[in-house]
Design an enzyme around this catalytic site. Structure first.
Site, PDB file in Angstrom:
ATOM      1  N   ARG A  83       0.854  -1.193   0.000  1.00  0.00           N
ATOM      2  CA  ARG A  83       0.000   0.000   0.000  1.00  0.00           C
ATOM      3  C   ARG A  83       0.888   1.241   0.000  1.00  0.00           C
ATOM      4  O   ARG A  83       1.707   1.403   0.901  1.00  0.00           O
ATOM      5  CB  ARG A  83      -0.898  -0.004   1.239  1.00  0.00           C
ATOM      6  CG  ARG A  83      -1.686   1.261   1.372  1.00  0.00           C
ATOM      7  CD  ARG A  83      -2.573   1.336   2.618  1.00  0.00           C
ATOM      8  NE  ARG A  83      -3.117   2.672   2.652  1.00  0.00           N
ATOM      9  CZ  ARG A  83      -3.068   3.496   3.681  1.00  0.00           C
ATOM     10  NH1 ARG A  83      -2.568   3.107   4.829  1.00  0.00           N
ATOM     11  NH2 ARG A  83      -3.542   4.712   3.591  1.00  0.00           N
ATOM     12  N   HIS A 129      -2.682  11.184   0.878  1.00  0.00           N
ATOM     13  CA  HIS A 129      -2.106  10.910   2.193  1.00  0.00           C
ATOM     14  C   HIS A 129      -1.469  12.215   2.685  1.00  0.00           C
ATOM     15  O   HIS A 129      -0.244  12.320   2.808  1.00  0.00           O
ATOM     16  CB  HIS A 129      -1.102   9.763   2.113  1.00  0.00           C
ATOM     17  CG  HIS A 129      -0.817   9.093   3.438  1.00  0.00           C
ATOM     18  ND1 HIS A 129      -0.931   7.735   3.634  1.00  0.00           N
ATOM     19  CD2 HIS A 129      -0.447   9.597   4.625  1.00  0.00           C
ATOM     20  CE1 HIS A 129      -0.607   7.441   4.898  1.00  0.00           C
ATOM     21  NE2 HIS A 129      -0.312   8.560   5.518  1.00  0.00           N
ATOM     22  N   GLU A 176      -6.847   8.589   6.604  1.00  0.00           N
ATOM     23  CA  GLU A 176      -7.079   9.244   7.893  1.00  0.00           C
ATOM     24  C   GLU A 176      -7.513  10.701   7.742  1.00  0.00           C
ATOM     25  O   GLU A 176      -6.819  11.621   8.191  1.00  0.00           O
ATOM     26  CB  GLU A 176      -5.815   9.170   8.765  1.00  0.00           C
ATOM     27  CG  GLU A 176      -5.410   7.764   9.135  1.00  0.00           C
ATOM     28  CD  GLU A 176      -4.364   7.718  10.249  1.00  0.00           C
ATOM     29  OE1 GLU A 176      -3.814   8.779  10.607  1.00  0.00           O
ATOM     30  OE2 GLU A 176      -4.116   6.621  10.780  1.00  0.00           O
ATOM     31  N   ASN A 317      -7.042   2.059  10.036  1.00  0.00           N
ATOM     32  CA  ASN A 317      -5.709   2.293  10.610  1.00  0.00           C
ATOM     33  C   ASN A 317      -5.887   2.360  12.117  1.00  0.00           C
ATOM     34  O   ASN A 317      -6.709   3.155  12.597  1.00  0.00           O
ATOM     35  CB  ASN A 317      -5.143   3.644  10.182  1.00  0.00           C
ATOM     36  CG  ASN A 317      -4.672   3.659   8.737  1.00  0.00           C
ATOM     37  OD1 ASN A 317      -4.801   2.672   8.024  1.00  0.00           O
ATOM     38  ND2 ASN A 317      -4.137   4.785   8.312  1.00  0.00           N
ATOM     39  N   TYR A 319      -3.680   1.875  16.131  1.00  0.00           N
ATOM     40  CA  TYR A 319      -2.395   1.648  16.794  1.00  0.00           C
ATOM     41  C   TYR A 319      -2.520   1.322  18.268  1.00  0.00           C
ATOM     42  O   TYR A 319      -1.752   0.532  18.800  1.00  0.00           O
ATOM     43  CB  TYR A 319      -1.503   2.889  16.620  1.00  0.00           C
ATOM     44  CG  TYR A 319      -1.002   3.053  15.205  1.00  0.00           C
ATOM     45  CD1 TYR A 319      -1.805   3.617  14.216  1.00  0.00           C
ATOM     46  CD2 TYR A 319       0.265   2.608  14.833  1.00  0.00           C
ATOM     47  CE1 TYR A 319      -1.360   3.744  12.903  1.00  0.00           C
ATOM     48  CE2 TYR A 319       0.722   2.738  13.526  1.00  0.00           C
ATOM     49  CZ  TYR A 319      -0.092   3.306  12.564  1.00  0.00           C
ATOM     50  OH  TYR A 319       0.342   3.410  11.274  1.00  0.00           O
ATOM     51  N   GLU A 387      -3.296  -0.095   8.155  1.00  0.00           N
ATOM     52  CA  GLU A 387      -2.090   0.325   8.909  1.00  0.00           C
ATOM     53  C   GLU A 387      -2.158  -0.178  10.341  1.00  0.00           C
ATOM     54  O   GLU A 387      -3.217  -0.122  10.967  1.00  0.00           O
ATOM     55  CB  GLU A 387      -1.986   1.849   8.996  1.00  0.00           C
ATOM     56  CG  GLU A 387      -1.243   2.512   7.896  1.00  0.00           C
ATOM     57  CD  GLU A 387      -1.103   4.011   8.134  1.00  0.00           C
ATOM     58  OE1 GLU A 387      -0.813   4.411   9.278  1.00  0.00           O
ATOM     59  OE2 GLU A 387      -1.298   4.757   7.166  1.00  0.00           O
TER      60      GLU A 387
HETATM   61  C1  NOJ Z   1      -0.916   7.013  10.454  1.00  0.00           C
HETATM   62  C2  NOJ Z   1      -0.497   7.738   9.218  1.00  0.00           C
HETATM   63  O1  NOJ Z   1      -1.306   7.360   8.154  1.00  0.00           O
HETATM   64  C3  NOJ Z   1       0.975   7.540   8.893  1.00  0.00           C
HETATM   65  O2  NOJ Z   1       1.319   8.451   7.897  1.00  0.00           O
HETATM   66  C4  NOJ Z   1       1.814   7.685  10.145  1.00  0.00           C
HETATM   67  O3  NOJ Z   1       3.172   7.673   9.881  1.00  0.00           O
HETATM   68  C5  NOJ Z   1       1.434   6.582  11.101  1.00  0.00           C
HETATM   69  N1  NOJ Z   1       0.042   6.768  11.458  1.00  0.00           N
HETATM   70  C6  NOJ Z   1       2.256   6.538  12.383  1.00  0.00           C
HETATM   71  O4  NOJ Z   1       2.032   7.660  13.147  1.00  0.00           O
END
Ligand code: NOJ
Length: 488
Positions: A83, A129, A176, A317, A319, A387
Protein backbone atom coordinates in the site's frame (compact mmCIF):
# COMPACT_ATOMS: atom_id res chain seq x y z
CA UNK A 1 10.21 -15.06 17.93
CA UNK A 2 6.81 -15.49 16.37
CA UNK A 3 4.18 -16.54 18.91
CA UNK A 4 1.89 -18.62 16.70
CA UNK A 5 -1.35 -20.08 18.06
CA UNK A 6 -1.78 -23.66 16.80
CA UNK A 7 -5.58 -23.60 17.19
CA UNK A 8 -5.80 -20.57 14.89
CA UNK A 9 -3.83 -22.05 12.00
CA UNK A 10 -5.44 -21.33 8.63
CA UNK A 11 -8.18 -19.02 9.97
CA UNK A 12 -7.57 -16.27 7.42
CA UNK A 13 -9.10 -16.55 3.95
CA UNK A 14 -6.82 -17.88 1.20
CA UNK A 15 -6.99 -14.55 -0.66
CA UNK A 16 -6.03 -12.52 2.46
CA UNK A 17 -3.75 -9.66 1.39
CA UNK A 18 -0.79 -8.67 3.52
CA UNK A 19 2.23 -6.46 3.23
CA UNK A 20 3.41 -2.99 4.21
CA UNK A 21 1.98 0.51 3.95
CA UNK A 22 3.82 3.76 3.20
CA UNK A 23 3.07 7.33 2.14
CA UNK A 24 4.74 9.34 -0.63
CA UNK A 25 5.73 12.33 1.50
CA UNK A 26 7.33 10.09 4.10
CA UNK A 27 9.55 8.01 1.84
CA UNK A 28 10.04 9.32 -1.69
CA UNK A 29 12.37 12.30 -1.32
CA UNK A 30 13.15 13.92 -4.71
CA UNK A 31 10.89 16.70 -3.54
CA UNK A 32 11.62 19.00 -6.47
CA UNK A 33 12.96 16.51 -9.03
CA UNK A 34 11.55 15.95 -12.52
CA UNK A 35 8.97 18.69 -12.38
CA UNK A 36 7.39 17.89 -9.01
CA UNK A 37 5.53 20.80 -7.40
CA UNK A 38 5.64 21.87 -3.76
CA UNK A 39 3.23 20.28 -1.27
CA UNK A 40 2.09 21.69 2.07
CA UNK A 41 4.50 19.30 3.80
CA UNK A 42 7.44 20.63 1.83
CA UNK A 43 6.42 24.10 2.95
CA UNK A 44 6.07 23.09 6.60
CA UNK A 45 9.31 21.10 6.54
CA UNK A 46 11.13 24.15 5.19
CA UNK A 47 9.74 26.41 7.93
CA UNK A 48 12.13 26.64 10.89
CA UNK A 49 10.87 25.28 14.20
CA UNK A 50 8.06 23.12 12.86
CA UNK A 51 9.75 19.70 12.77
CA UNK A 52 11.09 18.08 15.95
CA UNK A 53 14.59 17.30 14.66
CA UNK A 54 14.62 20.23 12.20
CA UNK A 55 14.69 17.75 9.33
CA UNK A 56 12.93 17.94 5.98
CA UNK A 57 11.55 15.25 3.72
CA UNK A 58 13.63 16.57 0.81
CA UNK A 59 15.41 13.23 0.47
CA UNK A 60 13.55 11.06 3.01
CA UNK A 61 14.34 7.40 2.24
CA UNK A 62 15.11 8.16 -1.41
CA UNK A 63 12.50 5.63 -2.48
CA UNK A 64 12.01 7.64 -5.66
CA UNK A 65 15.51 6.54 -6.66
CA UNK A 66 15.60 3.11 -5.05
CA UNK A 67 12.09 1.81 -5.68
CA UNK A 68 13.39 -1.27 -7.50
CA UNK A 69 15.57 -2.25 -4.56
CA UNK A 70 12.60 -1.66 -2.26
CA UNK A 71 10.33 -3.91 -4.28
CA UNK A 72 13.02 -6.62 -4.23
CA UNK A 73 13.39 -6.30 -0.46
CA UNK A 74 9.64 -6.46 0.04
CA UNK A 75 9.53 -9.55 -2.11
CA UNK A 76 12.18 -11.11 0.08
CA UNK A 77 9.88 -10.38 3.07
CA UNK A 78 7.23 -12.55 1.41
CA UNK A 79 4.51 -9.89 0.99
CA UNK A 80 1.50 -10.28 -1.24
CA UNK A 81 0.58 -6.61 -1.45
CA UNK A 82 1.96 -3.09 -0.99
CA UNK A 83 0.00 0.00 0.00
CA UNK A 84 1.53 3.32 -1.08
CA UNK A 85 0.26 6.80 -1.85
CA UNK A 86 0.62 9.04 -4.88
CA UNK A 87 2.07 12.49 -4.53
CA UNK A 88 -0.53 14.82 -6.06
CA UNK A 89 2.06 17.53 -6.74
CA UNK A 90 4.30 15.03 -8.54
CA UNK A 91 1.41 14.24 -10.89
CA UNK A 92 -0.11 17.73 -11.20
CA UNK A 93 2.51 20.14 -9.82
CA UNK A 94 0.09 23.03 -9.29
CA UNK A 95 -2.77 20.69 -8.42
CA UNK A 96 -5.71 22.38 -10.13
CA UNK A 97 -8.20 21.05 -12.66
CA UNK A 98 -6.81 23.22 -15.45
CA UNK A 99 -3.15 22.83 -14.51
CA UNK A 100 -0.80 20.66 -16.59
CA UNK A 101 -0.05 17.03 -15.80
CA UNK A 102 3.61 16.16 -15.25
CA UNK A 103 4.51 13.24 -17.56
CA UNK A 104 7.55 12.36 -15.41
CA UNK A 105 5.30 11.90 -12.40
CA UNK A 106 3.05 9.52 -14.31
CA UNK A 107 6.12 7.70 -15.58
CA UNK A 108 7.49 7.18 -12.05
CA UNK A 109 4.29 5.64 -10.71
CA UNK A 110 3.89 3.53 -13.86
CA UNK A 111 7.38 2.13 -13.28
CA UNK A 112 6.65 1.42 -9.62
CA UNK A 113 3.35 -0.29 -10.37
CA UNK A 114 4.90 -2.36 -13.16
CA UNK A 115 7.80 -3.37 -10.94
CA UNK A 116 5.37 -4.51 -8.22
CA UNK A 117 3.26 -6.51 -10.64
CA UNK A 118 6.32 -8.10 -12.23
CA UNK A 119 7.24 -9.31 -8.74
CA UNK A 120 3.77 -10.64 -7.96
CA UNK A 121 2.91 -7.85 -5.48
CA UNK A 122 -0.60 -6.34 -5.61
CA UNK A 123 -0.72 -2.53 -5.42
CA UNK A 124 -3.16 -0.75 -3.06
CA UNK A 125 -3.04 2.92 -3.94
CA UNK A 126 -4.00 5.89 -1.75
CA UNK A 127 -4.84 9.08 -3.62
CA UNK A 128 -4.48 11.46 -0.70
CA UNK A 129 -2.11 10.91 2.19
CA UNK A 130 -2.00 14.49 3.56
CA UNK A 131 0.15 16.20 0.90
CA UNK A 132 -2.09 18.66 -0.94
CA UNK A 133 -0.25 20.83 -3.48
CA UNK A 134 0.82 24.12 -1.87
CA UNK A 135 -0.54 26.02 -4.89
CA UNK A 136 -4.11 25.02 -3.98
CA UNK A 137 -3.57 26.11 -0.40
CA UNK A 138 -2.36 29.48 -1.70
CA UNK A 139 -5.10 29.87 -4.29
CA UNK A 140 -8.18 29.27 -2.18
CA UNK A 141 -7.27 27.80 1.21
CA UNK A 142 -7.28 24.14 0.14
CA UNK A 143 -9.95 22.07 1.83
CA UNK A 144 -11.47 25.02 3.63
CA UNK A 145 -13.10 25.72 0.29
CA UNK A 146 -15.31 22.77 -0.67
CA UNK A 147 -16.62 24.33 -3.91
CA UNK A 148 -13.22 25.11 -5.36
CA UNK A 149 -11.38 22.08 -3.96
CA UNK A 150 -13.72 19.29 -5.09
CA UNK A 151 -13.31 19.72 -8.88
CA UNK A 152 -9.53 19.86 -8.43
CA UNK A 153 -9.49 16.65 -6.40
CA UNK A 154 -11.79 14.94 -8.90
CA UNK A 155 -9.60 15.89 -11.81
CA UNK A 156 -6.52 14.56 -9.97
CA UNK A 157 -8.36 11.31 -9.21
CA UNK A 158 -9.48 11.05 -12.82
CA UNK A 159 -5.90 11.39 -14.07
CA UNK A 160 -4.89 8.59 -11.67
CA UNK A 161 -7.73 6.25 -12.66
CA UNK A 162 -7.02 6.91 -16.36
CA UNK A 163 -3.27 6.44 -16.02
CA UNK A 164 -3.04 3.51 -13.59
CA UNK A 165 -6.51 1.96 -13.31
CA UNK A 166 -5.81 -0.70 -15.93
CA UNK A 167 -3.39 -2.25 -13.39
CA UNK A 168 -4.45 -0.84 -10.01
CA UNK A 169 -7.58 -2.58 -8.71
CA UNK A 170 -7.55 -1.40 -5.10
CA UNK A 171 -8.07 2.33 -4.54
CA UNK A 172 -8.20 4.35 -1.34
CA UNK A 173 -9.48 7.92 -1.62
CA UNK A 174 -8.30 9.45 1.66
CA UNK A 175 -5.93 8.31 4.38
CA UNK A 176 -7.08 9.24 7.89
CA UNK A 177 -9.16 12.31 7.01
CA UNK A 178 -9.63 12.91 10.75
CA UNK A 179 -5.94 13.12 11.56
CA UNK A 180 -5.42 15.42 8.59
CA UNK A 181 -7.98 17.86 9.96
CA UNK A 182 -7.24 17.51 13.69
CA UNK A 183 -3.46 17.70 13.51
CA UNK A 184 -3.46 20.30 10.72
CA UNK A 185 -6.36 22.57 11.79
CA UNK A 186 -7.01 21.90 15.51
CA UNK A 187 -3.58 21.22 17.03
CA UNK A 188 -1.86 23.11 14.19
CA UNK A 189 1.27 20.94 14.37
CA UNK A 190 0.81 19.25 10.99
CA UNK A 191 0.59 21.01 7.62
CA UNK A 192 -0.99 23.34 6.77
CA UNK A 193 -0.40 24.47 10.35
CA UNK A 194 -3.55 26.34 11.38
CA UNK A 195 -5.18 26.59 14.82
CA UNK A 196 -6.50 29.02 17.42
CA UNK A 197 -3.16 28.89 19.22
CA UNK A 198 -1.48 32.16 18.21
CA UNK A 199 1.81 31.16 19.78
CA UNK A 200 2.00 28.35 17.28
CA UNK A 201 0.03 29.48 14.25
CA UNK A 202 -0.69 32.85 12.65
CA UNK A 203 -4.11 31.83 11.44
CA UNK A 204 -6.85 29.32 12.01
CA UNK A 205 -9.79 28.47 14.23
CA UNK A 206 -9.64 25.15 16.05
CA UNK A 207 -13.33 25.33 16.95
CA UNK A 208 -14.60 25.31 13.36
CA UNK A 209 -11.96 24.53 10.73
CA UNK A 210 -11.33 20.85 11.57
CA UNK A 211 -15.04 20.17 11.02
CA UNK A 212 -15.17 22.16 7.79
CA UNK A 213 -12.11 20.39 6.37
CA UNK A 214 -13.42 16.97 7.36
CA UNK A 215 -16.71 17.79 5.69
CA UNK A 216 -14.83 18.62 2.50
CA UNK A 217 -12.96 15.33 2.69
CA UNK A 218 -16.18 13.37 3.10
CA UNK A 219 -18.11 15.12 0.35
CA UNK A 220 -15.24 15.02 -2.15
CA UNK A 221 -14.64 11.35 -1.29
CA UNK A 222 -18.27 10.59 -2.13
CA UNK A 223 -18.08 12.41 -5.48
CA UNK A 224 -14.83 10.63 -6.31
CA UNK A 225 -16.34 7.20 -5.62
CA UNK A 226 -19.39 8.05 -7.74
CA UNK A 227 -17.09 9.01 -10.60
CA UNK A 228 -15.03 5.82 -10.23
CA UNK A 229 -18.10 3.59 -10.07
CA UNK A 230 -19.82 5.21 -13.05
CA UNK A 231 -16.91 5.85 -15.36
CA UNK A 232 -14.10 3.46 -14.49
CA UNK A 233 -15.33 0.46 -12.54
CA UNK A 234 -17.37 -1.05 -15.42
CA UNK A 235 -14.18 -1.57 -17.43
CA UNK A 236 -11.43 -1.53 -14.80
CA UNK A 237 -13.33 -3.68 -12.29
CA UNK A 238 -11.54 -2.40 -9.21
CA UNK A 239 -12.75 -1.54 -5.72
CA UNK A 240 -12.58 1.76 -3.85
CA UNK A 241 -12.65 2.62 -0.16
CA UNK A 242 -11.58 5.19 2.41
CA UNK A 243 -9.16 4.58 5.28
CA UNK A 244 -10.16 5.91 8.71
CA UNK A 245 -8.03 6.30 11.79
CA UNK A 246 -9.32 5.13 15.14
CA UNK A 247 -7.85 4.02 18.40
CA UNK A 248 -10.01 2.27 20.97
CA UNK A 249 -11.56 4.03 23.96
CA UNK A 250 -12.12 1.97 27.10
CA UNK A 251 -13.95 3.35 30.18
CA UNK A 252 -11.58 4.52 32.93
CA UNK A 253 -13.93 3.11 35.56
CA UNK A 254 -15.66 0.09 34.05
CA UNK A 255 -18.43 0.35 36.70
CA UNK A 256 -19.23 4.02 36.18
CA UNK A 257 -22.10 4.57 33.70
CA UNK A 258 -20.75 8.07 32.97
CA UNK A 259 -17.37 6.66 31.92
CA UNK A 260 -19.06 3.95 29.85
CA UNK A 261 -21.04 6.66 28.09
CA UNK A 262 -17.95 8.85 27.73
CA UNK A 263 -16.00 6.00 26.09
CA UNK A 264 -18.78 5.45 23.56
CA UNK A 265 -18.95 9.18 22.91
CA UNK A 266 -15.18 9.27 22.39
CA UNK A 267 -15.42 6.43 19.84
CA UNK A 268 -18.14 8.36 18.05
CA UNK A 269 -16.15 11.61 17.97
CA UNK A 270 -13.08 9.81 16.72
CA UNK A 271 -14.45 7.12 14.43
CA UNK A 272 -18.20 7.46 13.80
CA UNK A 273 -17.56 11.11 12.78
CA UNK A 274 -16.49 9.70 9.40
CA UNK A 275 -17.84 6.15 9.50
CA UNK A 276 -21.52 6.88 10.29
CA UNK A 277 -22.02 9.11 7.23
CA UNK A 278 -20.43 6.46 5.01
CA UNK A 279 -21.59 3.15 6.44
CA UNK A 280 -24.61 3.80 8.66
CA UNK A 281 -26.78 6.91 8.38
CA UNK A 282 -25.46 9.36 5.80
CA UNK A 283 -25.07 11.84 8.67
CA UNK A 284 -22.85 12.70 11.63
CA UNK A 285 -23.51 10.99 15.01
CA UNK A 286 -26.15 12.61 17.24
CA UNK A 287 -23.62 12.97 20.06
CA UNK A 288 -21.50 15.27 17.87
CA UNK A 289 -24.45 17.37 16.75
CA UNK A 290 -25.50 17.72 20.40
CA UNK A 291 -22.13 19.08 21.49
CA UNK A 292 -21.09 21.03 18.39
CA UNK A 293 -24.39 22.39 17.08
CA UNK A 294 -23.93 24.50 13.96
CA UNK A 295 -20.15 24.26 14.10
CA UNK A 296 -20.66 20.83 12.56
CA UNK A 297 -21.57 21.39 8.89
CA UNK A 298 -24.69 19.79 7.41
CA UNK A 299 -24.93 17.51 4.39
CA UNK A 300 -27.48 18.28 1.70
CA UNK A 301 -29.90 15.48 0.98
CA UNK A 302 -28.01 14.67 -2.19
CA UNK A 303 -24.65 14.54 -0.37
CA UNK A 304 -26.08 12.22 2.28
CA UNK A 305 -27.32 9.84 -0.37
CA UNK A 306 -24.00 9.97 -2.15
CA UNK A 307 -22.09 9.25 1.05
CA UNK A 308 -24.07 6.31 2.33
CA UNK A 309 -22.47 3.19 0.88
CA UNK A 310 -19.63 5.14 -0.72
CA UNK A 311 -16.87 2.80 0.43
CA UNK A 312 -16.68 -0.83 -0.68
CA UNK A 313 -14.86 -1.82 2.53
CA UNK A 314 -13.88 -0.43 5.91
CA UNK A 315 -10.23 0.70 5.67
CA UNK A 316 -8.85 0.69 9.21
CA UNK A 317 -5.71 2.29 10.61
CA UNK A 318 -5.24 1.70 14.32
CA UNK A 319 -2.39 1.65 16.79
CA UNK A 320 -3.45 1.84 20.42
CA UNK A 321 -6.10 2.22 23.16
CA UNK A 322 -6.82 4.89 25.79
CA UNK A 323 -8.71 4.91 29.05
CA UNK A 324 -11.44 7.49 28.91
CA UNK A 325 -13.00 9.38 31.78
CA UNK A 326 -16.00 11.73 31.65
CA UNK A 327 -15.46 15.39 32.45
CA UNK A 328 -17.62 17.22 34.95
CA UNK A 329 -17.26 20.61 33.24
CA UNK A 330 -19.01 21.64 30.00
CA UNK A 331 -17.04 21.07 26.77
CA UNK A 332 -14.64 23.78 25.67
CA UNK A 333 -15.02 25.32 22.24
CA UNK A 334 -11.82 23.68 21.05
CA UNK A 335 -12.80 20.19 22.24
CA UNK A 336 -12.78 17.46 19.57
CA UNK A 337 -12.87 14.39 21.77
CA UNK A 338 -16.42 14.45 23.15
CA UNK A 339 -15.57 16.18 26.42
CA UNK A 340 -13.50 13.36 27.90
CA UNK A 341 -10.12 12.93 29.46
CA UNK A 342 -7.75 10.35 27.95
CA UNK A 343 -5.60 8.50 30.47
CA UNK A 344 -2.71 6.06 30.64
CA UNK A 345 -4.07 4.00 33.57
CA UNK A 346 -7.58 2.95 34.54
CA UNK A 347 -9.25 3.52 37.94
CA UNK A 348 -7.53 0.39 39.29
CA UNK A 349 -4.10 1.65 38.19
CA UNK A 350 -3.76 -0.79 35.31
CA UNK A 351 -1.70 0.64 32.44
CA UNK A 352 -3.02 0.64 28.88
CA UNK A 353 0.18 -1.07 27.72
CA UNK A 354 3.94 -1.03 27.30
CA UNK A 355 5.41 2.27 26.15
CA UNK A 356 6.90 2.70 22.69
CA UNK A 357 9.15 5.50 21.46
CA UNK A 358 6.05 7.55 20.54
CA UNK A 359 4.19 9.35 23.33
CA UNK A 360 0.67 8.37 22.26
CA UNK A 361 1.42 4.78 21.32
CA UNK A 362 1.36 1.83 23.71
CA UNK A 363 0.89 -1.85 22.93
CA UNK A 364 -2.68 -2.95 23.68
CA UNK A 365 -3.82 -6.05 21.76
CA UNK A 366 -7.03 -6.56 23.78
CA UNK A 367 -8.11 -3.02 22.86
CA UNK A 368 -7.45 -3.82 19.21
CA UNK A 369 -9.72 -6.86 19.37
CA UNK A 370 -12.45 -4.80 21.02
CA UNK A 371 -12.11 -2.16 18.33
CA UNK A 372 -12.46 -4.74 15.55
CA UNK A 373 -15.63 -5.99 17.21
CA UNK A 374 -17.00 -2.48 17.74
CA UNK A 375 -16.51 -1.53 14.08
CA UNK A 376 -17.84 -4.85 12.80
CA UNK A 377 -20.93 -4.77 15.01
CA UNK A 378 -21.74 -1.16 14.19
CA UNK A 379 -21.17 -1.26 10.42
CA UNK A 380 -21.10 -4.89 9.21
CA UNK A 381 -18.66 -4.07 6.43
CA UNK A 382 -15.61 -6.25 5.68
CA UNK A 383 -12.50 -4.70 7.19
CA UNK A 384 -9.25 -4.04 5.36
CA UNK A 385 -6.51 -3.35 7.89
CA UNK A 386 -4.54 -0.64 6.12
CA UNK A 387 -2.09 0.33 8.91
CA UNK A 388 -0.87 -0.97 12.26
CA UNK A 389 2.57 -0.95 13.87
CA UNK A 390 4.84 0.65 16.42
CA UNK A 391 8.09 2.40 17.24
CA UNK A 392 10.46 0.88 19.82
CA UNK A 393 12.32 2.67 22.57
CA UNK A 394 15.98 3.39 21.89
CA UNK A 395 15.74 2.78 18.18
CA UNK A 396 16.07 6.41 17.21
CA UNK A 397 19.78 6.32 17.96
CA UNK A 398 21.88 7.06 14.94
CA UNK A 399 24.20 4.12 15.32
CA UNK A 400 22.71 1.28 13.38
CA UNK A 401 22.63 -2.42 13.11
CA UNK A 402 23.38 -4.93 15.87
CA UNK A 403 20.70 -4.15 18.38
CA UNK A 404 18.00 -2.25 16.54
CA UNK A 405 17.73 -5.21 14.22
CA UNK A 406 16.65 -7.37 17.11
CA UNK A 407 13.50 -5.33 17.71
CA UNK A 408 11.88 -7.31 20.51
CA UNK A 409 9.37 -4.61 21.44
CA UNK A 410 8.07 -4.46 17.88
CA UNK A 411 8.01 -8.27 17.69
CA UNK A 412 5.88 -8.40 20.85
CA UNK A 413 3.57 -5.77 19.41
CA UNK A 414 2.99 -7.75 16.21
CA UNK A 415 2.64 -11.03 18.11
CA UNK A 416 -0.09 -9.47 20.22
CA UNK A 417 -1.97 -7.69 17.45
CA UNK A 418 -1.77 -10.45 14.86
CA UNK A 419 -3.02 -13.02 17.34
CA UNK A 420 -5.84 -10.64 18.30
CA UNK A 421 -6.70 -10.31 14.61
CA UNK A 422 -6.75 -14.07 14.05
CA UNK A 423 -8.88 -14.54 17.19
CA UNK A 424 -11.33 -11.84 16.11
CA UNK A 425 -11.78 -13.64 12.77
CA UNK A 426 -12.12 -17.13 14.20
CA UNK A 427 -13.82 -16.56 17.53
CA UNK A 428 -15.80 -13.33 17.00
CA UNK A 429 -16.69 -13.77 13.33
CA UNK A 430 -15.21 -10.45 12.19
CA UNK A 431 -14.61 -10.34 8.42
CA UNK A 432 -11.01 -9.12 7.91
CA UNK A 433 -9.42 -9.22 4.48
CA UNK A 434 -6.05 -7.53 4.67
CA UNK A 435 -3.25 -6.41 6.95
CA UNK A 436 -0.70 -3.76 6.07
CA UNK A 437 1.92 -3.20 8.74
CA UNK A 438 3.15 0.34 9.26
CA UNK A 439 5.74 0.43 7.92
CA UNK A 440 8.19 -1.01 5.43
CA UNK A 441 11.26 1.08 6.31
CA UNK A 442 11.89 3.75 8.93
CA UNK A 443 10.74 7.03 7.42
CA UNK A 444 9.85 10.68 7.96
CA UNK A 445 7.25 10.66 10.71
CA UNK A 446 5.79 14.06 9.80
CA UNK A 447 6.34 16.67 12.54
CA UNK A 448 8.38 14.12 14.53
CA UNK A 449 10.90 14.02 11.69
CA UNK A 450 13.19 10.98 11.61
CA UNK A 451 13.10 10.45 15.38
CA UNK A 452 10.20 7.99 15.34
CA UNK A 453 11.25 4.80 13.61
CA UNK A 454 8.22 2.68 12.64
CA UNK A 455 9.91 0.44 10.08
CA UNK A 456 10.60 -3.28 9.98
CA UNK A 457 13.69 -2.14 8.08
CA UNK A 458 16.34 0.07 9.67
CA UNK A 459 17.44 3.04 7.59
CA UNK A 460 20.91 4.46 7.95
CA UNK A 461 20.09 8.10 7.29
CA UNK A 462 23.77 8.99 7.27
CA UNK A 463 24.58 6.91 4.25
CA UNK A 464 23.97 8.61 0.90
CA UNK A 465 21.84 5.73 -0.36
CA UNK A 466 19.91 5.44 2.92
CA UNK A 467 21.08 1.87 3.35
CA UNK A 468 18.37 -0.58 4.47
CA UNK A 469 18.87 -3.26 7.16
CA UNK A 470 16.06 -5.77 7.81
CA UNK A 471 14.93 -5.98 11.44
CA UNK A 472 13.81 -9.28 12.94
CA UNK A 473 10.14 -8.22 13.04
CA UNK A 474 9.97 -8.50 9.24
CA UNK A 475 10.54 -12.25 9.51
CA UNK A 476 8.11 -12.59 12.42
CA UNK A 477 5.25 -10.95 10.50
CA UNK A 478 5.86 -13.29 7.61
CA UNK A 479 5.70 -16.35 9.89
CA UNK A 480 2.34 -15.18 11.20
CA UNK A 481 0.79 -14.96 7.77
CA UNK A 482 2.28 -18.24 6.62
CA UNK A 483 0.60 -19.81 9.65
CA UNK A 484 -2.74 -17.97 9.68
CA UNK A 485 -3.65 -17.79 5.98
CA UNK A 486 -5.48 -20.87 4.72
CA UNK A 487 -3.93 -22.63 1.74
CA UNK A 488 -6.07 -22.50 -1.42
C1 NOJ B 1 -0.92 7.01 10.45
C2 NOJ B 1 -0.50 7.74 9.22
O1 NOJ B 1 -1.31 7.36 8.15
C3 NOJ B 1 0.97 7.54 8.89
O2 NOJ B 1 1.32 8.45 7.90
C4 NOJ B 1 1.81 7.69 10.14
O3 NOJ B 1 3.17 7.67 9.88
C5 NOJ B 1 1.43 6.58 11.10
N1 NOJ B 1 0.04 6.77 11.46
C6 NOJ B 1 2.26 6.54 12.38
O4 NOJ B 1 2.03 7.66 13.15
Amino acid sequence: MADLKPHLKGVLRPDFQWGYATAAAQIEGAWNADGRGESIWDKLGHTPGKIKDSSTADDACRSYDFYKEDVALMKSYGVRAYRFSLSWSRIIPLGGKDDPVNPKGIEFYNSLINELLANGITPFVTLFHWDIPQALEDRYGGMLNLEKYTPDFLRYARVCFESFGDRVKNWITYNEPGVYSLAGYAAGVHAPGRSSNRELNEEGDSSTEPFIVSHTELVSHAHCVKMYREEFKPTQKGTIMITLHGNYSEPWDAEDPLDIEAAERAREFEIAWFADPIYKTGDYPASMRAQLGDRLPRFTEEESKLLLGSSDFYGMNTYTTFYVKHKKTPPELTDHLGNVEKLENNSKGVSRGTESDTYWLRTCPWGYRKLLNWVWNRYHVPIFMTENGTTAKGEHLDTPPADPLNDTHRIEFFNGYLNALASAVKEDGVDIRSYFAWTFTDNWEWAAGYTDRFGVTWIDYKSPERKRYPKRSAGVIREHFEHYIAKE
